[in-house]
Scaffold this active site. Structure first.
Site, PDB file in Angstrom:
ATOM      1  N   LEU A 109       0.879  -1.170   0.000  1.00  0.00           N
ATOM      2  CA  LEU A 109       0.000   0.000   0.000  1.00  0.00           C
ATOM      3  C   LEU A 109       0.915   1.218   0.000  1.00  0.00           C
ATOM      4  O   LEU A 109       1.925   1.236   0.710  1.00  0.00           O
ATOM      5  CB  LEU A 109      -0.897   0.023   1.246  1.00  0.00           C
ATOM      6  CG  LEU A 109      -1.951  -1.085   1.362  1.00  0.00           C
ATOM      7  CD1 LEU A 109      -2.669  -0.988   2.706  1.00  0.00           C
ATOM      8  CD2 LEU A 109      -2.953  -1.016   0.222  1.00  0.00           C
ATOM      9  N   ASP A 110       0.581   2.240  -0.791  1.00  0.00           N
ATOM     10  CA  ASP A 110       1.483   3.388  -0.834  1.00  0.00           C
ATOM     11  C   ASP A 110       1.426   4.160   0.484  1.00  0.00           C
ATOM     12  O   ASP A 110       0.551   3.934   1.328  1.00  0.00           O
ATOM     13  CB  ASP A 110       1.213   4.275  -2.057  1.00  0.00           C
ATOM     14  CG  ASP A 110      -0.100   5.028  -1.994  1.00  0.00           C
ATOM     15  OD1 ASP A 110      -0.345   5.693  -0.971  1.00  0.00           O
ATOM     16  OD2 ASP A 110      -0.876   4.978  -2.967  1.00  0.00           O
ATOM     17  N   VAL A 111       2.366   5.051   0.663  1.00  0.00           N
ATOM     18  CA  VAL A 111       2.560   5.707   1.960  1.00  0.00           C
ATOM     19  C   VAL A 111       1.319   6.459   2.425  1.00  0.00           C
ATOM     20  O   VAL A 111       1.053   6.552   3.636  1.00  0.00           O
ATOM     21  CB  VAL A 111       3.795   6.643   1.904  1.00  0.00           C
ATOM     22  CG1 VAL A 111       3.555   7.810   0.954  1.00  0.00           C
ATOM     23  CG2 VAL A 111       4.194   7.126   3.288  1.00  0.00           C
ATOM     24  N   ASN A 112       0.517   6.979   1.498  1.00  0.00           N
ATOM     25  CA  ASN A 112      -0.671   7.754   1.867  1.00  0.00           C
ATOM     26  C   ASN A 112      -1.946   6.927   1.931  1.00  0.00           C
ATOM     27  O   ASN A 112      -3.030   7.484   2.106  1.00  0.00           O
ATOM     28  CB  ASN A 112      -0.865   8.906   0.877  1.00  0.00           C
ATOM     29  CG  ASN A 112       0.264   9.913   0.948  1.00  0.00           C
ATOM     30  OD1 ASN A 112       0.720  10.249   2.038  1.00  0.00           O
ATOM     31  ND2 ASN A 112       0.732  10.384  -0.197  1.00  0.00           N
ATOM     32  N   THR A 113      -1.820   5.613   1.781  1.00  0.00           N
ATOM     33  CA  THR A 113      -2.976   4.715   1.850  1.00  0.00           C
ATOM     34  C   THR A 113      -2.934   3.949   3.164  1.00  0.00           C
ATOM     35  O   THR A 113      -1.866   3.532   3.615  1.00  0.00           O
ATOM     36  CB  THR A 113      -2.971   3.729   0.673  1.00  0.00           C
ATOM     37  OG1 THR A 113      -3.030   4.466  -0.553  1.00  0.00           O
ATOM     38  CG2 THR A 113      -4.157   2.783   0.731  1.00  0.00           C
TER      39      THR A 113
END
Length: 290
Positions: A109-113
């Protein structure tokens, strides 16, 4: 019976099969003193010596290993990497420590998810769950900013062209909100980099919040705090294994850990009881002497 080297190492939790194939190709793995090649087969015996980067590693036969799976509630701001040169927090920081194995993330999951991220000790299971050919559903709750009309929803369902090929949501359902801030639940059957965000951006809509709420039929556990984890039980673990055509497990660490906690609680209760009896006896003795 001999097995492919990368399968043995993946099962032992030394990385996903794809990661292990890369380190074998880089010449970082040796078997009984010889540099391994991709495609080598090994038979797991007590005398087998496998080293990664010169370090002797532990491998066991398939029947001796218990497949473990964690459900982790990833907060925003954590990176899906084992180590960050800048010292930023990673998803591995809060996971329980293991002996003779390691946790492997099932996708990223990307850092902002934020939301559900699965971890397992079985690299083969991780590899199959991530592979696009398995078409395992991922569900996301998405808050979007922008005008969303029927034409945009139709494009997102039928497919739009991204820089790495066409993509589409399998399902898309309005779930609340007003004006230009609305929530949708969407599903995908693959895990390309930032795919949910890029799909919305392709129709001119920005994602302001993104939460993964389900992987296959495993939901983000209710009541699990951000940064918290829980271990899946035998039925849930075997659901994932059967989903990707791996043989079921016959035992689980979850029951073992529950038994240990129960024994510990009983020991504490007995210790408290003994302490109370001793203290009571002392008080009683003190009164008689007076």
């Amino acid at each position: 019976m001999s097995e492919k080297l990368q399968k043995v190492l993946a099962r032992a939790g030394h990385g996903s099969r794809r990661e292990i194939e890369s380190i074998i190709e880089a010449g970082r793995v040796s078997v009984d003193g010889k540099i391994a090649k991709l495609g080598d087969r090994v038979e797991v015996t007590p005398g087998l010596k496998i080293r990664i980067d010169g370090h002797l590693i532990s491998v066991r036969e398939s029947a001796e290993q218990i497949c473990r799976v964690l459900a982790y509630y990833k907060p925003e701001g954590e990176l899906c990497t084992r180590n960050d040169p800048e010292g930023r927090p990673t998803v591995f920081d809060r996971l329980p420590k293991l002996r003779g194995a390691r946790w492997i993330a099932v996708g990223r999951l990307d850092v902002n998810t934020c939301g559900l991220l699965l971890f397992t000790t079985d690299g083969e299971l991780a590899n199959r769950l991530m592979h696009p050919s398995r078409e395992v559903e991922r569900e996301y709750a998405v808050r979007v900013f922008g005008q969303v009309d029927d034409a945009k929803l139709r494009d997102l369902s039928r497919g739009v062209q991204l820089e790495d090929g066409p993509a589409a949501f399998k399902t898309i359902k309005f779930s609340g909100g007003e004006g230009i801030n609305q929530w949708y639940n969407v599903t995908l059957t693959e895990g390309r980099n930032r795919e949910v965000r890029r799909l919305w951006e392709a129709v001119g809509v920005q994602v302001s919040r993104l939460i993964r709420v389900r992987y296959g039929d495993i939901p983000l556990p209710k009541g699990l705090p951000r940064g918290g984890w829980t271990e899946l039980d035998l039925a849930q673990t075997n659901y994932l294994r059967e989903l990707v055509e791996l043989p079921p497990e016959t035992s689980s660490k979850v029951a073992v850990e529950k038994d240990r906690r129960r024994m510990k609680a009983n020991q504490i209760r007995r210790a408290v009881k003994r302490h109370s009896q001793v203290s009571g006896g002392r008080r009683s003795g003190g009164r008689n002497n007076g």
